[in-house]
Design an enzyme around this catalytic site. Structure first.
Site, PDB file in Angstrom:
ATOM      1  N   ASP A   1      -0.197   5.219   0.661  1.00 41.64           N
ATOM      2  CA  ASP A   1      -0.480   6.230   1.708  1.00 41.64           C
ATOM      3  C   ASP A   1      -0.435   5.557   3.082  1.00 41.64           C
ATOM      4  OD1 ASP A   1      -3.024   8.166  -0.094  1.00 41.64           O
ATOM      5  OD2 ASP A   1      -0.845   8.126  -0.215  1.00 41.64           O
TER       6      ASP A   1
ATOM      7  N   ASP B   1       0.880  -1.160   0.000  1.00 41.00           N
ATOM      8  CA  ASP B   1       0.000   0.000   0.000  1.00 41.00           C
ATOM      9  C   ASP B   1       0.927   1.223   0.000  1.00 41.00           C
ATOM     10  OD1 ASP B   1      -2.298   1.662   0.517  1.00 41.00           O
ATOM     11  OD2 ASP B   1      -1.562   1.791   2.564  1.00 41.00           O
TER      12      ASP B   1
END
Ligand SMILES: O=C(O)[C@H](O)[C@H](O)COP(=O)(O)O
Ligand SMILES: [Mg+2]
Length: 296
Positions: A27, A25
């Site tokens: 952010d 991932d």
């Protein structure tokens, strides 16, 4: 089984050796806004030097994959377009390959350039991006549905406006054939020091006004999962999803049958990771950057 804490060099070595592919991932794992998380660039370098395959899977639809390559470079990391998978790209693939979006239709966008660029790259015309001009009750009547809008596509929009919401609303309520697609529905967005309203928070306005439910593309939903699994032919036993959100990243990994590592540099904290009612990560650790120790 509760998540296992990774905290020592021995833990890190065993963890890294167990997998060939790492899905990251972005952010809250790689960066927060435009601030890279300490030692993550060196950690990614270390993993590449050990022959690991890296894939970046982000729900943030504001930026196109090509522009993400630039963001990685600006923050001292290298990533190829083929390694990057965003919810905007998953949306473009879904409209092209699953929906077979009509060539004479357009997508009305509430969102950033990432959605526009990814849709236009697969031949889907877009409209609405620049509908930011002020509007009043006197001019509201000018907002009409358009027969050539075949879908409303909603993603994080830092310039969201009433005009955009009004256009999306009339197209979704006056034309039942108009698709309602959301790139993702994360409740919050990890920024510099805090978290802020996420796509899901903004999206709830349109869900409430139209009483329509969007089809959501991003993690943990199947459109994104199917795309990633098909494109990269993952061996679930040798793959691990690394994220900062339990209800998107970790659930995405669980649904994909891969191991999961939750880091505490984004949305999740230790209490939420250890809660028996939350999606159960395989592992957790303070920060992805802590694996940098293996590079020394
Ligand atoms: O509100 C949002 O859109 C999300 O917080 C943001 O996109 C999350 O991005 P990710 O953590 O999946 O990279
Ligand atoms: Mg995240």
């Amino acid at each position: 089984m509760p998540p296992t804490l990774l905290a020592t060099r021995g833990d890190y070595e065993a963890f890294v050796d167990r997998y060939d592919t790492f899905l990251f991932d972005c952010d809250g794992v790689i960066w927060r806004g435009n601030i890279v998380i300490d030692n993550v660039p060196a950690t990614l370098d270390m993993l590449r030097k050990r022959g690991k395959r890296l894939i970046f899977v982000t729900n943030n639809s504001a930026t196109s994959r090509r522009d993400y390559v630039g963001k990685f470079a600006k923050l001292g990391m290298q990533a190829a377009v083929e390694e990057i998978f965003s919810s905007a790209y998953a949306t473009a693939v879904y409209l092209r390959d699953v929906v077979g979006f009509a060539s004479d239709k357009k997508a009305y966008i509430i969102g950033g350039s990432g959605i526009r660029n990814e849709l236009e790259e697969v031949g889907i015309a877009t409209v609405g991006q620049d509908d930011t001009a002020a509007i009043s009750l006197a001019t509201l009547g000018d907002v009409e549905p358009s027969a050539d809008v075949g879908a409303v596509v909603f993603g994080i929009d830092y310039d969201i406006s009433y005009r955009k919401l009004a256009n999306a609303h009339v197209n979704l309520t006056q034309n039942p054939d108009c698709l309602f697609i959301a790139t993702n529905d994360d409740r919050t967005l990890p920024g510099g020091k805090h978290v802020y309203p996420g796509t899901g928070a903004l999206l709830s306005t349109l869900i409430h006004s139209t009483q329509r439910t969007p089809l959501v593309m991003g993690k943990p939903n199947t459109p994104m999962l199917d795309c990633v699994m098909q494109k990269f032919h993952l061996d679930p036993a040798r793959s691990c999803m690394v994220g900062d959100r339990l209800d998107t990243d970790i659930l995405f990994g669980i649904k994909g049958g891969v191991s999961t590592l939750c880091v505490l540099t984004g949305v999740a904290d230790e209490a939420s990771v250890l809660s028996p009612s939350a999606p159960q990560a395989t592992y957790y650790m303070s920060s992805l950057g802590d694996l940098f120790e293996l590079a020394q």
